[in-house]
Design a protein around this motif. Sequence first.
Motif, PDB file in Angstrom:
ATOM      1  N   TYR A 101     -38.454   9.238  16.056  1.00 24.38           N
ATOM      2  CA  TYR A 101     -37.990  10.470  15.410  1.00 24.38           C
ATOM      3  C   TYR A 101     -38.064  10.726  14.172  1.00 24.38           C
ATOM      4  O   TYR A 101     -38.386  11.774  13.439  1.00 24.38           O
ATOM      5  N   ASP A 102     -37.616   9.498  13.305  1.00 27.64           N
ATOM      6  CA  ASP A 102     -37.487   9.710  11.631  1.00 27.64           C
ATOM      7  C   ASP A 102     -38.696   9.963  11.217  1.00 27.64           C
ATOM      8  O   ASP A 102     -38.771  10.876  10.150  1.00 27.64           O
ATOM      9  N   LEU A 103     -39.978   9.592  11.650  1.00 27.76           N
ATOM     10  CA  LEU A 103     -41.146   9.633  10.948  1.00 27.76           C
ATOM     11  C   LEU A 103     -41.549  11.210  11.066  1.00 27.76           C
ATOM     12  O   LEU A 103     -42.217  11.728  10.004  1.00 27.76           O
ATOM     13  N   ILE A 104     -41.545  11.589  12.349  1.00 28.64           N
ATOM     14  CA  ILE A 104     -41.864  12.851  12.696  1.00 28.64           C
ATOM     15  C   ILE A 104     -40.973  14.089  11.931  1.00 28.64           C
ATOM     16  O   ILE A 104     -41.422  14.988  11.306  1.00 28.64           O
ATOM     17  N   LYS A 130     -49.418 -18.358   0.508  1.00 26.27           N
ATOM     18  CA  LYS A 130     -49.157 -17.897   1.757  1.00 26.27           C
ATOM     19  C   LYS A 130     -47.702 -17.383   2.132  1.00 26.27           C
ATOM     20  O   LYS A 130     -47.538 -16.315   2.690  1.00 26.27           O
ATOM     21  N   SER A 131     -46.782 -17.782   1.330  1.00 23.85           N
ATOM     22  CA  SER A 131     -45.479 -17.095   0.986  1.00 23.85           C
ATOM     23  C   SER A 131     -45.496 -15.732   0.487  1.00 23.85           C
ATOM     24  O   SER A 131     -45.114 -14.907   1.066  1.00 23.85           O
ATOM     25  N   GLY A 132     -46.383 -15.543  -0.449  1.00 26.66           N
ATOM     26  CA  GLY A 132     -46.502 -14.323  -1.187  1.00 26.66           C
ATOM     27  C   GLY A 132     -47.327 -13.309  -0.209  1.00 26.66           C
ATOM     28  O   GLY A 132     -46.752 -12.006  -0.154  1.00 26.66           O
ATOM     29  N   PHE A 133     -48.228 -13.584   0.728  1.00 21.80           N
ATOM     30  CA  PHE A 133     -48.775 -12.765   1.664  1.00 21.80           C
ATOM     31  C   PHE A 133     -47.896 -12.535   2.586  1.00 21.80           C
ATOM     32  O   PHE A 133     -47.747 -11.149   2.965  1.00 21.80           O
ATOM     33  N   ARG A 134     -46.911 -13.444   3.140  1.00 17.51           N
ATOM     34  CA  ARG A 134     -45.848 -13.134   3.900  1.00 17.51           C
ATOM     35  C   ARG A 134     -44.959 -11.863   3.377  1.00 17.51           C
ATOM     36  O   ARG A 134     -44.504 -11.091   4.263  1.00 17.51           O
ATOM     37  N   THR A 135     -44.733 -11.879   2.211  1.00 17.93           N
ATOM     38  CA  THR A 135     -43.802 -11.096   1.635  1.00 17.93           C
ATOM     39  C   THR A 135     -44.373  -9.706   1.625  1.00 17.93           C
ATOM     40  O   THR A 135     -43.834  -8.729   1.925  1.00 17.93           O
ATOM     41  N   ILE A 136     -45.557  -9.836   1.286  1.00 24.52           N
ATOM     42  CA  ILE A 136     -46.351  -8.509   1.247  1.00 24.52           C
ATOM     43  C   ILE A 136     -46.428  -7.639   2.259  1.00 24.52           C
ATOM     44  O   ILE A 136     -46.182  -6.602   2.434  1.00 24.52           O
ATOM     45  N   PHE A 137     -46.700  -8.345   3.430  1.00 22.26           N
ATOM     46  CA  PHE A 137     -46.807  -7.768   4.631  1.00 22.26           C
ATOM     47  C   PHE A 137     -45.383  -7.265   5.357  1.00 22.26           C
ATOM     48  O   PHE A 137     -45.426  -6.393   6.132  1.00 22.26           O
ATOM     49  N   PHE A 138     -44.284  -7.948   4.947  1.00 21.98           N
ATOM     50  CA  PHE A 138     -43.056  -7.696   5.296  1.00 21.98           C
ATOM     51  C   PHE A 138     -42.420  -6.641   4.552  1.00 21.98           C
ATOM     52  O   PHE A 138     -41.382  -5.723   4.941  1.00 21.98           O
ATOM     53  N   LEU A 139     -42.920  -6.186   3.398  1.00 17.59           N
ATOM     54  CA  LEU A 139     -42.384  -5.091   2.446  1.00 17.59           C
ATOM     55  C   LEU A 139     -42.431  -3.763   3.113  1.00 17.59           C
ATOM     56  O   LEU A 139     -41.064  -3.193   2.928  1.00 17.59           O
ATOM     57  N   PRO A 140     -43.067  -3.372   3.864  1.00 19.85           N
ATOM     58  CA  PRO A 140     -43.191  -2.017   4.457  1.00 19.85           C
ATOM     59  C   PRO A 140     -41.919  -1.823   5.395  1.00 19.85           C
ATOM     60  O   PRO A 140     -41.286  -0.619   5.509  1.00 19.85           O
ATOM     61  N   LEU A 141     -41.288  -2.909   6.123  1.00 16.28           N
ATOM     62  CA  LEU A 141     -40.140  -2.852   6.924  1.00 16.28           C
ATOM     63  C   LEU A 141     -38.990  -2.354   6.045  1.00 16.28           C
ATOM     64  O   LEU A 141     -37.961  -1.800   6.632  1.00 16.28           O
ATOM     65  N   VAL A 142     -39.026  -3.228   4.828  1.00 11.70           N
ATOM     66  CA  VAL A 142     -37.768  -2.797   4.239  1.00 11.70           C
ATOM     67  C   VAL A 142     -37.684  -1.793   3.212  1.00 11.70           C
ATOM     68  O   VAL A 142     -36.561  -1.238   2.390  1.00 11.70           O
ATOM     69  N   CYS A 143     -38.800  -1.014   3.137  1.00  8.71           N
ATOM     70  CA  CYS A 143     -38.859   0.162   2.327  1.00  8.71           C
ATOM     71  C   CYS A 143     -38.327   1.412   2.918  1.00  8.71           C
ATOM     72  O   CYS A 143     -38.136   1.352   4.188  1.00  8.71           O
ATOM     73  N   ALA A 144     -37.583   2.202   2.393  1.00 10.83           N
ATOM     74  CA  ALA A 144     -36.739   3.286   2.880  1.00 10.83           C
ATOM     75  C   ALA A 144     -37.701   4.114   3.706  1.00 10.83           C
ATOM     76  O   ALA A 144     -38.936   4.388   3.046  1.00 10.83           O
ATOM     77  N   PRO A 145     -37.451   4.584   4.920  1.00 11.39           N
ATOM     78  CA  PRO A 145     -38.432   5.688   5.726  1.00 11.39           C
ATOM     79  C   PRO A 145     -38.645   6.977   5.061  1.00 11.39           C
ATOM     80  O   PRO A 145     -39.787   7.378   5.143  1.00 11.39           O
ATOM     81  N   ALA A 146     -37.688   7.431   4.270  1.00 10.55           N
ATOM     82  CA  ALA A 146     -37.996   8.740   3.470  1.00 10.55           C
ATOM     83  C   ALA A 146     -39.087   8.505   2.378  1.00 10.55           C
ATOM     84  O   ALA A 146     -40.102   9.081   2.288  1.00 10.55           O
ATOM     85  N   ALA A 147     -39.173   7.352   1.551  1.00  8.11           N
ATOM     86  CA  ALA A 147     -39.990   6.964   0.867  1.00  8.11           C
ATOM     87  C   ALA A 147     -41.278   6.716   1.312  1.00  8.11           C
ATOM     88  O   ALA A 147     -42.322   7.184   0.879  1.00  8.11           O
ATOM     89  N   VAL A 148     -41.350   6.120   2.441  1.00 11.98           N
ATOM     90  CA  VAL A 148     -42.478   5.744   3.041  1.00 11.98           C
ATOM     91  C   VAL A 148     -43.163   7.072   3.631  1.00 11.98           C
ATOM     92  O   VAL A 148     -44.391   7.375   3.763  1.00 11.98           O
ATOM     93  N   ALA A 149     -42.416   8.013   4.038  1.00 12.36           N
ATOM     94  CA  ALA A 149     -43.028   9.390   4.845  1.00 12.36           C
ATOM     95  C   ALA A 149     -43.593   9.905   3.699  1.00 12.36           C
ATOM     96  O   ALA A 149     -44.581  10.822   3.687  1.00 12.36           O
TER      97      ALA A 149
END
Length: 240
Positions: free
Chosen positions: A166-169, A43-62
């Motif tokens: 704004y940032d994603l666009i 359960k703890s591992g899944f929580r970390t996986i789902f939370f990871l996108p939030l801590v990723c840099a927006p530029a890298a995500v885009a």
Amino acid sequence: MFGDAEFWKATWNTVYFCILNVPVGIALALMVALLLNAKVKFKSGFRTIFFLPLVCAPAAVAMVWRWIFNGEYGILNQMLGVKIQWITDPKTAVLAVAIVAVWSSIGYDAVLLLAGLQNIPRTLYEANSIDGAGKIRQFFTITLPMVSPTLFSVLIMRLMASMKIYDLIYMMADVTNPALTDMQSLMYLFYRSSFVAGDRGYGSAIVIWTVGLILLVTFCQSVLEHDFDGFFPGSLRCRI
């Protein structure tokens, strides 16, 4: 400003983005929170996986999602077997940005909703089970009513964040994108007017209009909050 067609288009794009992002994002976040609250392994591992996108840099995500949405060699078109220009087609540009926004925020919303779910007393489910209620009935008579305050807070936060997109666009659409006008939000139009065209007075007017929309949302929140919180508990009391 009110006589500018581009301004009204940006306003509609912002509203349309909220319509695409908020309901789907909150529904998926609630689903993820329910799954993470269940008795599952790692359960703890899944929580970390789902939370990871939030801590990723927006530029890298885009950058990653631009590659996924690429109309020529993108992995999404390869999987679906289609040739859709996701980012450069005016019909799908806002949808593509909304998908990225939902993916980025679902972990944060799920963690907040998970905290609300964990505060629900287990005795309510035990008493309801003795009365013969199934999982679906327990969700609508116990889970949803008890998590409604947290759900309402997440709704308001996600709605305000969507109105300020704004940032994603900016990172997913360059100035040569033919669908830029059809996907730009109010904040992106403010950036173009103030820092590209140098018309800071017009940009300030756009900001004031955006603040007015947010104030309207906040006012509706204050009016509806009591009804929203009071609707479910009555349903809960009449069944338990």
